[in-house]
Design an enzyme around this catalytic site. Structure first.
Site, PDB file in Angstrom:
ATOM      1  N   ASP A 106     -86.030  36.055 -60.359  1.00  9.36           N
ATOM      2  CA  ASP A 106     -84.575  36.146 -60.490  1.00  9.36           C
ATOM      3  C   ASP A 106     -84.146  36.303 -61.949  1.00  9.36           C
ATOM      4  O   ASP A 106     -84.543  35.512 -62.810  1.00  9.36           O
ATOM      5  CB  ASP A 106     -83.941  34.872 -59.901  1.00  9.36           C
ATOM      6  CG  ASP A 106     -82.625  35.144 -59.213  1.00  9.36           C
ATOM      7  OD1 ASP A 106     -81.801  35.871 -59.790  1.00  9.36           O
ATOM      8  OD2 ASP A 106     -82.421  34.642 -58.103  1.00  9.36           O
ATOM      9  N   ASP A 107     -83.335  37.317 -62.213  1.00  8.86           N
ATOM     10  CA  ASP A 107     -82.740  37.546 -63.541  1.00  8.86           C
ATOM     11  C   ASP A 107     -83.771  37.867 -64.624  1.00  8.86           C
ATOM     12  O   ASP A 107     -83.540  37.574 -65.809  1.00  8.86           O
ATOM     13  CB  ASP A 107     -81.912  36.334 -63.986  1.00  8.86           C
ATOM     14  CG  ASP A 107     -80.603  36.198 -63.219  1.00  8.86           C
ATOM     15  OD1 ASP A 107     -80.446  36.859 -62.181  1.00  8.86           O
ATOM     16  OD2 ASP A 107     -79.737  35.416 -63.648  1.00  8.86           O
ATOM     17  N   CYS A 109     -77.478  39.587 -57.752  1.00 11.78           N
ATOM     18  CA  CYS A 109     -78.674  39.230 -56.983  1.00 11.78           C
ATOM     19  C   CYS A 109     -78.697  39.776 -55.561  1.00 11.78           C
ATOM     20  O   CYS A 109     -79.614  40.505 -55.168  1.00 11.78           O
ATOM     21  CB  CYS A 109     -78.833  37.717 -56.948  1.00 11.78           C
ATOM     22  SG  CYS A 109     -79.017  36.948 -58.569  1.00 11.78           S
ATOM     23  N   HIS A 144     -81.144  37.197 -50.407  1.00 14.30           N
ATOM     24  CA  HIS A 144     -80.266  36.519 -51.358  1.00 14.30           C
ATOM     25  C   HIS A 144     -80.339  35.001 -51.275  1.00 14.30           C
ATOM     26  O   HIS A 144     -80.289  34.299 -52.282  1.00 14.30           O
ATOM     27  CB  HIS A 144     -78.810  36.957 -51.176  1.00 14.30           C
ATOM     28  CG  HIS A 144     -77.890  36.244 -52.133  1.00 14.30           C
ATOM     29  ND1 HIS A 144     -76.949  35.314 -51.716  1.00 14.30           N
ATOM     30  CD2 HIS A 144     -77.815  36.280 -53.477  1.00 14.30           C
ATOM     31  CE1 HIS A 144     -76.321  34.830 -52.777  1.00 14.30           C
ATOM     32  NE2 HIS A 144     -76.812  35.391 -53.855  1.00 14.30           N
ATOM     33  N   ASP A 177     -84.982  41.163 -60.318  1.00 10.35           N
ATOM     34  CA  ASP A 177     -83.911  41.722 -59.482  1.00 10.35           C
ATOM     35  C   ASP A 177     -82.782  42.366 -60.279  1.00 10.35           C
ATOM     36  O   ASP A 177     -81.964  43.087 -59.706  1.00 10.35           O
ATOM     37  CB  ASP A 177     -83.383  40.696 -58.470  1.00 10.35           C
ATOM     38  CG  ASP A 177     -82.681  39.504 -59.100  1.00 10.35           C
ATOM     39  OD1 ASP A 177     -82.790  39.301 -60.323  1.00 10.35           O
ATOM     40  OD2 ASP A 177     -82.033  38.745 -58.348  1.00 10.35           O
ATOM     41  N   HIS A 178     -82.744  42.147 -61.571  1.00 10.34           N
ATOM     42  CA  HIS A 178     -81.840  42.858 -62.490  1.00 10.34           C
ATOM     43  C   HIS A 178     -82.067  42.286 -63.883  1.00 10.34           C
ATOM     44  O   HIS A 178     -82.860  41.362 -64.076  1.00 10.34           O
ATOM     45  CB  HIS A 178     -80.362  42.724 -62.097  1.00 10.34           C
ATOM     46  CG  HIS A 178     -79.966  41.347 -61.702  1.00 10.34           C
ATOM     47  ND1 HIS A 178     -79.911  40.305 -62.592  1.00 10.34           N
ATOM     48  CD2 HIS A 178     -79.643  40.826 -60.493  1.00 10.34           C
ATOM     49  CE1 HIS A 178     -79.571  39.200 -61.955  1.00 10.34           C
ATOM     50  NE2 HIS A 178     -79.409  39.484 -60.668  1.00 10.34           N
TER      51      HIS A 178
END
Length: 495
Positions: free
Chosen positions: A39-40, A78, A137, A342-343
């Site tokens: 994540d992130d 997300c 998510h 995810d980004h």
């Protein structure tokens, strides 16, 4: 042997060899897939050239496989990013830009001919599928609100044979997602918390350590399974709060941590292209608030960057433990490993702390793929790839046909060092805009009243996107705009 007999003999030998080799390949069990979602996670890894971060395990995986230096997500938030990953589809309506896209589009739908996700497609083609942690998510794959009791409703109802999670002392998946070392969480403490913590705990003192333990235990069970398996492992960090055991903070000398190379608002843009770091500012005990009107101090910026790096090192250690177990179980020779962020995330870049923009910092994320096949060993892949492309690439690597149509296109040819396709581009969507990334430019068009609505950045001369040069380059805008409009899937009306 006479010469005229040699050629047929040699030809026959070659045909026998090729036939036996083909039979051997056909008899082989399809490859397993270990998909790790982080994540992130922006490209803050040694494999991407970061000078300070301690990420030896992900770097080693990249050195043995492929690191994608130009991977871009469809949506910089997300849930919507994961919706694009799982379906292989670009957003075509406003709902697809929201964190609840999966819940609204998939969780309540009936099973039909088109699989709900690429995991569902693998399952239909003989794979045993196991989900641990945050792949869709929801923190644990179940549908319920942040402060509600855990439900039994799966976010992806047809994708998983097993859905596992250990919430430990936090009790629920969402509590664990925002958890602190003492068992409390952002919700229980009414946001009266800091955006980081150096916990005096071991790896299992935070939820991601429990996820690692669960993943290792499940791999031992899957080793002797006749079916190939897909295991999805979703780690929480480095998502806010940037919490990690203190030993990972101790890897760094804060004075050596670099500040952002682009801490100012870009020239010639509307502030509507940015935001006031609302997610970050929810952590009410933060020492400073972030805003577009004033940067946080250099001292606080370094502390936050220190926390982000410590969180990455914590996750890197977890990935290392899982990879070590794969090798102990002799599964590394038959398992495709994918690491996907995810980004991205602005670490004070453009005066923003968070994601949720159409700038490079929010859209570019880590992607590493280690395949056990010798032909898939390109170390550094500079081709532009999108998150939606991961779905068909995995299918091609697993030799699974697709009769349904998706937006993504396989990039498996990039593993072999083949010549990149022409007009390689990536499309991203957010803040009422579409962003087109080419090898040289980022062109963004916003569907809004506030001017300017067109932004152009030259990544050869200005890789940090400090100056919008659209007004000075109408010819470039004219040449690129038709390509950008091809990415309008109906999200902002007809193109």
């Amino acid at each position: 042997m006479p010469t005229h007999f040699k050629k047929p003999f040699i030809l026959l030998a070659i045909l026998v060899f090729l036939g036996s080799n083909l039979q051997c390949k056909q008899a082989q069990k399809p490859p397993n897939v270990l998909f790790i979602a982080v994540d992130d996670l922006r490209t803050e890894l040694g494999a991407y050239g970061h000078p300070i971060v301690q990420s030896p395990n992900m770097d080693a995986l990249a050195s043995e496989g492929s690191v994608f230096t130009n991977h871009f997500v469809q949506v910089p938030t997300c849930g919507a990013s994961r919706y694009a990953l799982l379906t292989g589809m670009r957003p075509s309506k406003p709902l697809h830009l929201n964190n609840n896209a999966i819940e609204k589009e998939i969780s309540n739908a009936k099973e039909n001919n088109v699989p709900e996700t690429f995991i569902h497609h693998l399952k239909r083609n003989g794979y045993y599928t196991v989900g641990i942690g945050k792949i869709s998510h929801s923190a644990d794959g179940l549908v319920y609100d942040y402060e509600a009791p855990v439900s039994t409703k799966k976010e992806l109802p047809y994708s998983w044979d097993e859905l596992l999670f250990d919430a430990g002392k936090w009790g629920t998946g969402w509590n664990a997602f925002f958890g602190y070392a003492n068992g409390e969480n952002r919700q229980s403490l009414k946001k009266q918390v800091k955006p980081f913590e150096a916990g005096e705990v071991d790896d299992e003192g935070y939820p991601d350590g429990l996820t690692t333990k669960l993943a290792i235990s499940k791999l031992r069970e899957l080793k002797d399974k006749e079916q190939p398996f897909f295991m999805g492992v979703g780690f929480f960090k480095p998502h806010l709060p940037f919490n990690a055991p203190k030993k990972y903070w101790d890897l760094y000398d804060r004075e050596q941590i670099p500040l952002s190379p682009n801490p100012n608002i870009p020239g010639n843009i509307s502030l509507k292209s940015l935001h006031e770091s609302g997610e970050f500012n929810q952590y009410a005990l933060g020492e400073e608030k972030a805003s577009l009107s004033k940067s946080v101090s250099d001292e606080y910026s370094k502390k936050l960057r220190h926390a982000y790096l410590a969180s990455i090192s914590y996750i890197d250690a977890q990935i290392g433990m899982i990879w070590d177990e794969l090798k102990v179980l002799d599964l590394d020779k038959t398992t495709i490993i994918v690491i996907w962020g995810d980004h991205g995330w602005h670490l004070g870049d453009q005066r923003v702390w968070g994601k949720h923009t159409l700038f490079e910092n929010a859209l570019k994320s880590a992607l590493i793929i280690k395949s056990p096949f010798e032909e898939n060993q390109t170390k550094k892949v500079e081709s532009i790839v999108e998150t939606v492309d991961i779905y068909p690439t995995i299918m091609e690597l697993c030799n699974i046909d697709m009769k349904h149509q998706i937006d993504g296109e396989s990039f498996s040819d990039s593993f072999t060092g083949a010549t990149p396709k022409k007009d390689q581009v990536a499309y991203s969507y957010f803040r009422n805009g579409i962003s087109l990334r080419t090898a040289k430019y980022r062109l963004t068009k916003y569907y809004r009243q506030d001017e300017p609505t067109i932004e152009l950045y030259d990544h050869i001369t200005d890789p940090n996107e400090t100056e919008n040069i659209a007004q000075m380059n109408p010819d470039i805008i004219e040449s690129l705009m038709p390509l950008l409009e091809k990415g309008n899937t109906g999200l902002y009306g007809s193109n």
